[in-house]
Motif scaffolding. Structure first.
Motif, PDB file in Angstrom:
ATOM      1  N   TYR A 151       0.840  -1.184   0.000  1.00  0.00           N
ATOM      2  CA  TYR A 151       0.000   0.000   0.000  1.00  0.00           C
ATOM      3  C   TYR A 151       0.881   1.243   0.000  1.00  0.00           C
ATOM      4  CZ  TYR A 151      -3.398  -3.483   1.468  1.00  0.00           C
ATOM      5  OH  TYR A 151      -4.203  -4.598   1.528  1.00  0.00           O
ATOM      6  N   LEU A 205      -4.106   0.885   3.481  1.00  0.00           N
ATOM      7  CA  LEU A 205      -4.253  -0.453   4.039  1.00  0.00           C
ATOM      8  C   LEU A 205      -5.527  -0.546   4.869  1.00  0.00           C
ATOM      9  CD1 LEU A 205      -1.676  -2.770   5.636  1.00  0.00           C
ATOM     10  CD2 LEU A 205      -3.741  -2.216   6.881  1.00  0.00           C
ATOM     11  N   ASP A 220      -8.744  -1.010   2.987  1.00  0.00           N
ATOM     12  CA  ASP A 220      -8.940  -2.297   2.327  1.00  0.00           C
ATOM     13  C   ASP A 220      -9.788  -3.183   3.242  1.00  0.00           C
ATOM     14  OD1 ASP A 220      -8.785  -4.877   1.260  1.00  0.00           O
ATOM     15  OD2 ASP A 220      -6.638  -4.743   0.835  1.00  0.00           O
ATOM     16  N   CYS A 272      -8.146  -6.290   4.826  1.00  0.00           N
ATOM     17  CA  CYS A 272      -6.896  -6.202   5.600  1.00  0.00           C
ATOM     18  C   CYS A 272      -6.947  -7.030   6.880  1.00  0.00           C
ATOM     19  CB  CYS A 272      -6.519  -4.755   5.887  1.00  0.00           C
ATOM     20  SG  CYS A 272      -7.543  -3.911   7.111  1.00  0.00           S
ATOM     21  N   ALA A 287      -5.188 -10.635   6.956  1.00  0.00           N
ATOM     22  CA  ALA A 287      -3.737 -10.807   6.854  1.00  0.00           C
ATOM     23  C   ALA A 287      -3.209 -11.679   7.989  1.00  0.00           C
ATOM     24  CB  ALA A 287      -3.046  -9.453   6.872  1.00  0.00           C
ATOM     25  N   LEU A 316       1.601  -8.482   9.570  1.00  0.00           N
ATOM     26  CA  LEU A 316       1.836  -7.127   9.072  1.00  0.00           C
ATOM     27  C   LEU A 316       3.329  -6.861   9.130  1.00  0.00           C
ATOM     28  CD1 LEU A 316       0.890  -4.181   8.353  1.00  0.00           C
ATOM     29  CD2 LEU A 316       0.890  -3.769  10.834  1.00  0.00           C
TER      30      LEU A 316
END
Length: 106
Positions: A13, A19, A22, A25, A28, A31
């Motif tokens: 991003y 981010l 989104d 996100c 995920a 990170l």
């Protein structure tokens, strides 16, 4: 590129707000964020994700890391601090410890 070449699914991003915008996100597994970024820093980004109940591990990257920043990063919810310059081995070892290697074909 390194992470993609090693089989990790990567999303990048322009900044932390992109981010957070989104909707996916929260899915995920990890990170990896820089400390200094445009708009918001790595601590603010992780804080916003934690407010959304995201619980996966996070790695902070910094070129001006010292022992104080390392303590702050761990206290701030990061699982690891990777100091710049980043070596392939250091980043890959840290990721493997936190989330393992992606399965073949992933």
């Amino acid at each position: 590129m390194l992470l993609k070449a090693r089989g990790y699914e990567v999303r990048d991003y322009a900044n932390g707000l992109d981010l957070l915008a989104d909707a996916t996100c929260g899915q995920a597994e990890c990170l990896v964020t820089d400390y200094h970024m445009p708009v918001i820093d790595g601590f603010s980004l992780l804080g916003a994700l934690r407010e959304r109940k995201w619980t996966a591990p996070a790695i902070l990257i910094s070129g001006d890391a010292d022992d104080a920043l390392e303590s702050r990063s761990i206290g701030g919810g990061f699982a690891a601090l990777v100091r710049k310059p980043i070596t392939d081995d250091r980043l890959m070892t840290t990721l493997a410890q936190l989330v393992g290697m992606p399965s073949a074909g992933a």
